[in-house]
Scaffold this active site. Structure first.
Site, short mmCIF file in Angstrom:
data_model
loop_
_atom_site.label_atom_id
_atom_site.label_comp_id
_atom_site.label_asym_id
_atom_site.label_seq_id
_atom_site.Cartn_x
_atom_site.Cartn_y
_atom_site.Cartn_z
N HIS A 37 0.82 -1.09 -0.11
CA HIS A 37 0.04 -0.12 0.01
C HIS A 37 0.85 1.22 -0.03
O HIS A 37 0.62 2.26 -0.85
CB HIS A 37 -1.03 -0.04 1.25
CG HIS A 37 -1.93 -1.03 1.43
ND1 HIS A 37 -1.90 -2.00 2.18
CD2 HIS A 37 -3.13 -1.31 0.67
CE1 HIS A 37 -2.72 -2.79 2.20
NE2 HIS A 37 -3.66 -2.34 0.99
N ARG A 189 -3.89 -10.09 4.07
CA ARG A 189 -4.47 -11.48 4.41
C ARG A 189 -3.12 -12.18 4.92
O ARG A 189 -3.35 -13.18 5.75
CB ARG A 189 -5.01 -12.36 3.42
CG ARG A 189 -6.34 -11.88 3.09
CD ARG A 189 -6.68 -12.45 1.90
NE ARG A 189 -8.06 -11.87 1.37
CZ ARG A 189 -9.42 -12.15 1.73
NH1 ARG A 189 -9.60 -12.84 2.64
NH2 ARG A 189 -10.38 -11.56 1.22
#
Ligand code: PAF
Length: 282
Positions: A37, A189
């Protein structure tokens, strides 16, 4: 960094910035931020004047309520990370703000959302389209940045803008996959993996890389079989699908001689955690 929680406020802020001649770079996220990100934010900062990140765990894109419950939520550390890379604006709405009433819109993406992730996660991309269209309407970005790990999502978001938001002219920028040292594609995840699982999950990218090396020796079908068998030979891993598709229509590649760019996309369960990754063959 300014934190804004309502759609009205973010739109007003963006309109003001645009009046000042600023361009807006947008990175939508569901939080549990990692280096992947942060690299999107850094790319946004290179291409636009103001970086806006949204953080919202979107319930409508989860086809499994357990998966939604388990999704990692790390808001305080997320805010620290966003500050560390000098993000300008964090848009942090809650569910009532984004869905004051049920969103019943159905987006027709033709075959794009029927294959791969769409086949195994029914309704997932419709939920993604619902939230991303709302976020785009509020943030009004010039450019929006998406990681290519979610390759099918990137293709579908481009179609969303082209087909359903033609007046907005938002440029969708696909950004390179960022990997852990062992090769595992970074994903929120990954937080859910234990240390041993994480170690074994590195095999996924290793097999994909290896398949690239032997691509000239094997047919498309042979490479597909090779990838599935090699990953499944690790007792921690179970392939859900591996497809080799073109990078525009996501149609299955039959021959290496076809002209379009070819992407091998895989979904693998590592224990209970579902991981995806992909590799370009040209
Ligand atoms: O890729 C994600 O994290 C999500 O699908 C997105 C684009 C933020 C929409 O909720």
């Amino acid at each position: 960094m300014i934190i804004i929680k309502t759609r009205k406020e973010i739109s007003e802020k963006i309109i003001q910035l645009k009046k000042e001649g600023k361009t807006i770079g947008f990175v939508p996220t569901m939080g549990a931020l990692h280096q992947g990100h942060l690299s999107l934010i850094e790319i946004a900062q290179k291409h636009t004047d103001v970086s806006v990140v949204s953080l919202f765990v979107n319930p409508t894109q989860f086809n499994n309520s357990k998966d939604l419950e388990k999704y990692p939520r790390t808001i305080e550390t997320d805010i620290d990370k966003l500050q560390s890379v000098c993000t300008d604006i964090l848009f942090l709405p809650n569910a009532d703000e984004m869905y004051p009433e049920e969103d019943t819109r159905v987006f027709d993406f033709g075959k794009l959302d029927k294959v791969m992730e769409g086949k195994y996660r029914s309704g997932h991309f419709n939920g993604v389209a619902q939230i991303v269209s709302k976020l785009f309407e509020s943030v009004l970005p010039d450019k929006a940045f998406f990681g290519l790990k979610d390759f099918q999502q990137y293709v579908i978001i481009k179609e969303l803008v082209k087909k359903f938001m033609p007046d907005t002219d938002i440029e969708i920028v696909g950004c390179p996959i960022i990997r852990e040292k062992g090769g595992l594609a970074m994903s929120s995840r990954n937080e859910l993996l234990g240390a041993v699982e994480r170690e074994n999950a590195n095999i996924i990218s290793k097999v994909l890389e290896k398949s690239k090396e032997i691509v000239n020796e094997k047919s498309v079908e042979e490479i597909k079989k090779y990838v599935v068998a090699e990953i499944n030979s690790n007792s921690f891993l179970k392939v859900e699908y591996f497809e080799i598709v073109d990078d525009v229509k996501l149609e299955n590649i039959k021959n290496w001689s076809e002209n379009n760019k070819k992407v091998g996309c895989v979904a693998v369960f590592c224990g209970e955690v579902r991981l995806i990754d992909n590799v370009y063959y040209n």
